[in-house]
Design a protein around this motif. Sequence first.
Motif, PDB file in Angstrom:
ATOM      1  N   ARG A  58       2.785   8.515  -4.300  1.00 57.90           N
ATOM      2  CA  ARG A  58       3.836   9.522  -4.357  1.00 57.90           C
ATOM      3  C   ARG A  58       4.787   9.337  -3.182  1.00 57.90           C
ATOM      4  O   ARG A  58       4.386   8.880  -2.117  1.00 57.90           O
ATOM      5  N   PRO A  59       6.056   9.713  -3.381  1.00 58.11           N
ATOM      6  CA  PRO A  59       7.052   9.479  -2.318  1.00 58.11           C
ATOM      7  C   PRO A  59       6.670  10.068  -0.966  1.00 58.11           C
ATOM      8  O   PRO A  59       6.888   9.446   0.068  1.00 58.11           O
ATOM      9  N   ARG A  60       6.097  11.280  -0.948  1.00 55.23           N
ATOM     10  CA  ARG A  60       5.753  11.889   0.347  1.00 55.23           C
ATOM     11  C   ARG A  60       4.641  11.113   1.043  1.00 55.23           C
ATOM     12  O   ARG A  60       4.601  11.052   2.274  1.00 55.23           O
ATOM     13  N   TRP A  61       3.722  10.524   0.264  1.00 54.00           N
ATOM     14  CA  TRP A  61       2.701   9.672   0.874  1.00 54.00           C
ATOM     15  C   TRP A  61       3.347   8.423   1.452  1.00 54.00           C
ATOM     16  O   TRP A  61       3.033   8.002   2.565  1.00 54.00           O
ATOM     17  N   SER A  62       4.229   7.824   0.659  1.00 54.55           N
ATOM     18  CA  SER A  62       4.854   6.565   1.066  1.00 54.55           C
ATOM     19  C   SER A  62       5.684   6.740   2.332  1.00 54.55           C
ATOM     20  O   SER A  62       5.589   5.943   3.264  1.00 54.55           O
ATOM     21  N   VAL A  63       6.501   7.792   2.360  1.00 59.05           N
ATOM     22  CA  VAL A  63       7.368   8.014   3.528  1.00 59.05           C
ATOM     23  C   VAL A  63       6.525   8.268   4.768  1.00 59.05           C
ATOM     24  O   VAL A  63       6.798   7.715   5.851  1.00 59.05           O
ATOM     25  N   THR A  64       5.486   9.098   4.628  1.00 55.97           N
ATOM     26  CA  THR A  64       4.601   9.360   5.769  1.00 55.97           C
ATOM     27  C   THR A  64       3.944   8.080   6.259  1.00 55.97           C
ATOM     28  O   THR A  64       3.874   7.818   7.471  1.00 55.97           O
ATOM     29  N   THR A  65       3.470   7.247   5.321  1.00 63.04           N
ATOM     30  CA  THR A  65       2.790   6.006   5.693  1.00 63.04           C
ATOM     31  C   THR A  65       3.734   5.046   6.402  1.00 63.04           C
ATOM     32  O   THR A  65       3.345   4.390   7.380  1.00 63.04           O
ATOM     33  N   VAL A  66       4.970   4.945   5.941  1.00 61.13           N
ATOM     34  CA  VAL A  66       5.941   4.074   6.597  1.00 61.13           C
ATOM     35  C   VAL A  66       6.157   4.514   8.045  1.00 61.13           C
ATOM     36  O   VAL A  66       6.153   3.695   8.970  1.00 61.13           O
ATOM     37  N   PHE A  67       6.323   5.815   8.262  1.00 59.99           N
ATOM     38  CA  PHE A  67       6.527   6.316   9.624  1.00 59.99           C
ATOM     39  C   PHE A  67       5.287   6.091  10.485  1.00 59.99           C
ATOM     40  O   PHE A  67       5.394   5.770  11.666  1.00 59.99           O
ATOM     41  N   VAL A  68       4.115   6.246   9.883  1.00 62.48           N
ATOM     42  CA  VAL A  68       2.887   6.031  10.644  1.00 62.48           C
ATOM     43  C   VAL A  68       2.731   4.566  11.026  1.00 62.48           C
ATOM     44  O   VAL A  68       2.451   4.229  12.185  1.00 62.48           O
ATOM     45  N   MET A  69       2.917   3.668  10.061  1.00 62.85           N
ATOM     46  CA  MET A  69       2.708   2.243  10.318  1.00 62.85           C
ATOM     47  C   MET A  69       3.752   1.685  11.282  1.00 62.85           C
ATOM     48  O   MET A  69       3.482   0.731  12.013  1.00 62.85           O
ATOM     49  N   LEU A  70       4.955   2.255  11.278  1.00 57.88           N
ATOM     50  CA  LEU A  70       5.990   1.819  12.216  1.00 57.88           C
ATOM     51  C   LEU A  70       5.897   2.544  13.559  1.00 57.88           C
ATOM     52  O   LEU A  70       6.724   2.302  14.442  1.00 57.88           O
ATOM     53  N   ASN A  71       4.917   3.430  13.685  1.00 60.72           N
ATOM     54  CA  ASN A  71       4.713   4.210  14.915  1.00 60.72           C
ATOM     55  C   ASN A  71       5.954   5.023  15.259  1.00 60.72           C
ATOM     56  O   ASN A  71       6.374   5.090  16.421  1.00 60.72           O
ATOM     57  N   LYS A  72       6.518   5.657  14.248  1.00 58.61           N
ATOM     58  CA  LYS A  72       7.713   6.469  14.427  1.00 58.61           C
ATOM     59  C   LYS A  72       7.430   7.969  14.319  1.00 58.61           C
ATOM     60  O   LYS A  72       8.360   8.768  14.352  1.00 58.61           O
ATOM     61  N   ILE A  73       6.159   8.325  14.167  1.00 59.43           N
ATOM     62  CA  ILE A  73       5.808   9.741  14.142  1.00 59.43           C
ATOM     63  C   ILE A  73       6.083  10.332  15.527  1.00 59.43           C
ATOM     64  O   ILE A  73       5.755   9.714  16.548  1.00 59.43           O
ATOM     65  N   PHE A  75       0.821  -1.200   0.000  1.00 54.70           N
ATOM     66  CA  PHE A  75       0.000   0.000   0.000  1.00 54.70           C
ATOM     67  C   PHE A  75       0.865   1.265   0.000  1.00 54.70           C
ATOM     68  O   PHE A  75       0.364   2.344  -0.286  1.00 54.70           O
ATOM     69  N   CYS A  76       2.135   1.118   0.362  1.00 52.95           N
ATOM     70  CA  CYS A  76       3.011   2.289   0.482  1.00 52.95           C
ATOM     71  C   CYS A  76       3.710   2.632  -0.825  1.00 52.95           C
ATOM     72  O   CYS A  76       3.849   3.795  -1.190  1.00 52.95           O
ATOM     73  N   TRP A  77       4.186   1.609  -1.506  1.00 51.82           N
ATOM     74  CA  TRP A  77       5.042   1.839  -2.663  1.00 51.82           C
ATOM     75  C   TRP A  77       4.304   1.460  -3.939  1.00 51.82           C
ATOM     76  O   TRP A  77       3.279   0.807  -3.925  1.00 51.82           O
ATOM     77  N   GLY A  78       4.846   1.870  -5.027  1.00 50.76           N
ATOM     78  CA  GLY A  78       4.224   1.604  -6.324  1.00 50.76           C
ATOM     79  C   GLY A  78       3.806   2.917  -6.957  1.00 50.76           C
ATOM     80  O   GLY A  78       4.635   3.759  -7.300  1.00 50.76           O
ATOM     81  N   PRO A  89      -2.296   5.555   1.572  1.00 52.21           N
ATOM     82  CA  PRO A  89      -1.227   6.476   1.968  1.00 52.21           C
ATOM     83  C   PRO A  89      -1.576   7.937   1.697  1.00 52.21           C
ATOM     84  O   PRO A  89      -1.118   8.831   2.435  1.00 52.21           O
ATOM     85  N   ALA A  90      -2.381   8.203   0.654  1.00 52.75           N
ATOM     86  CA  ALA A  90      -2.767   9.584   0.366  1.00 52.75           C
ATOM     87  C   ALA A  90      -3.593  10.175   1.505  1.00 52.75           C
ATOM     88  O   ALA A  90      -3.407  11.337   1.894  1.00 52.75           O
ATOM     89  N   MET A  91      -4.496   9.386   2.070  1.00 49.59           N
ATOM     90  CA  MET A  91      -5.336   9.864   3.155  1.00 49.59           C
ATOM     91  C   MET A  91      -4.525  10.090   4.434  1.00 49.59           C
ATOM     92  O   MET A  91      -4.723  11.074   5.140  1.00 49.59           O
ATOM     93  N   LEU A  92      -3.617   9.167   4.723  1.00 49.64           N
ATOM     94  CA  LEU A  92      -2.774   9.354   5.907  1.00 49.64           C
ATOM     95  C   LEU A  92      -1.936  10.622   5.776  1.00 49.64           C
ATOM     96  O   LEU A  92      -1.776  11.379   6.736  1.00 49.64           O
ATOM     97  N   TRP A  93      -1.409  10.831   4.580  1.00 49.81           N
ATOM     98  CA  TRP A  93      -0.625  12.054   4.360  1.00 49.81           C
ATOM     99  C   TRP A  93      -1.499  13.292   4.520  1.00 49.81           C
ATOM    100  O   TRP A  93      -1.067  14.296   5.103  1.00 49.81           O
TER     101      TRP A  93
END
Length: 264
Positions: free
Chosen positions: A125-140, A119-122, A222-226
């Motif tokens: 957009r990169p800013r969506w993907s990076v934000t989603t990775v940080f959110v899913m890893l609870n690193k925000i 759901f993150c990559w493909g 990822p777009a919505m999370l961003w």
Amino acid sequence: METRDSMLQHVDFHIRDGRSVSLQDPWCDGLTMANKFRHRIFRSVNLPRNANLDILMVNGSWDLNLLQGQELQQLREYLVLRPIHTSADKLLWNNGKFSYKEAWKICRFQAEEVSWYKFCWGKARPRWSVTTVFVMLNKIPFIVNLQRRKLCLVSRCSLCQSAIDTTDHIFISYRFSKDFWSWLGEILKWNMHQFAEVVSLADLFNWFQVVATVGFHKTLFPAMLWGIWKERNARLYGTATAPVIVAMLEVLDIHSILLSDLLV
């Protein structure tokens, strides 16, 4: 250091005359002679540490007469089984079959594969993907996460002042986020009674896994999370904020999806 040790497990020293191999090289199954047997082995044999391996050889064979004594028995037994090759001294990778792909697999850190990476990559957009990775890893850097880093902060949401500042709160239960998801659910004709059971980020991802019958949903996640993260920061730091519908339309517009297509 760990990468180096892993790489050494896949290389082999082919010895002929030993003149190109140092006693300090890891020629003993990826270990140096001192590490594999005894750190005092140089003192026991009275060998200079900067010597080459040919000091242990005579007439193209291992000089086992040089290695006398009980404490050198393991080294003698190892050398008896260590073949002398006909070609020059060389360092080989897996019997000469080197590949960058295999070397990369050894060097890289391989964590457990997560189900949300698709759901993150493909197409996202990169800013969506990076934000989603940080959110899913609870690193925000929410307050709860900052407290884990030994920072003394009050565990209170800076926006509503009534809940603990966590990932689940900001992206699921915060008032703006609830309106965000409700508005999207009406557009996509979700069963909002079932969606009401979504109370955590894990529940949200599982929900998208169920409804993600087309690629649109996968990139929308990822777009919505961003979009929520962007609006949260805008409200927190006093920059221009937007009503829910405006923020939603911005996300959908960036996502290159016509609202009229969704309503059909």
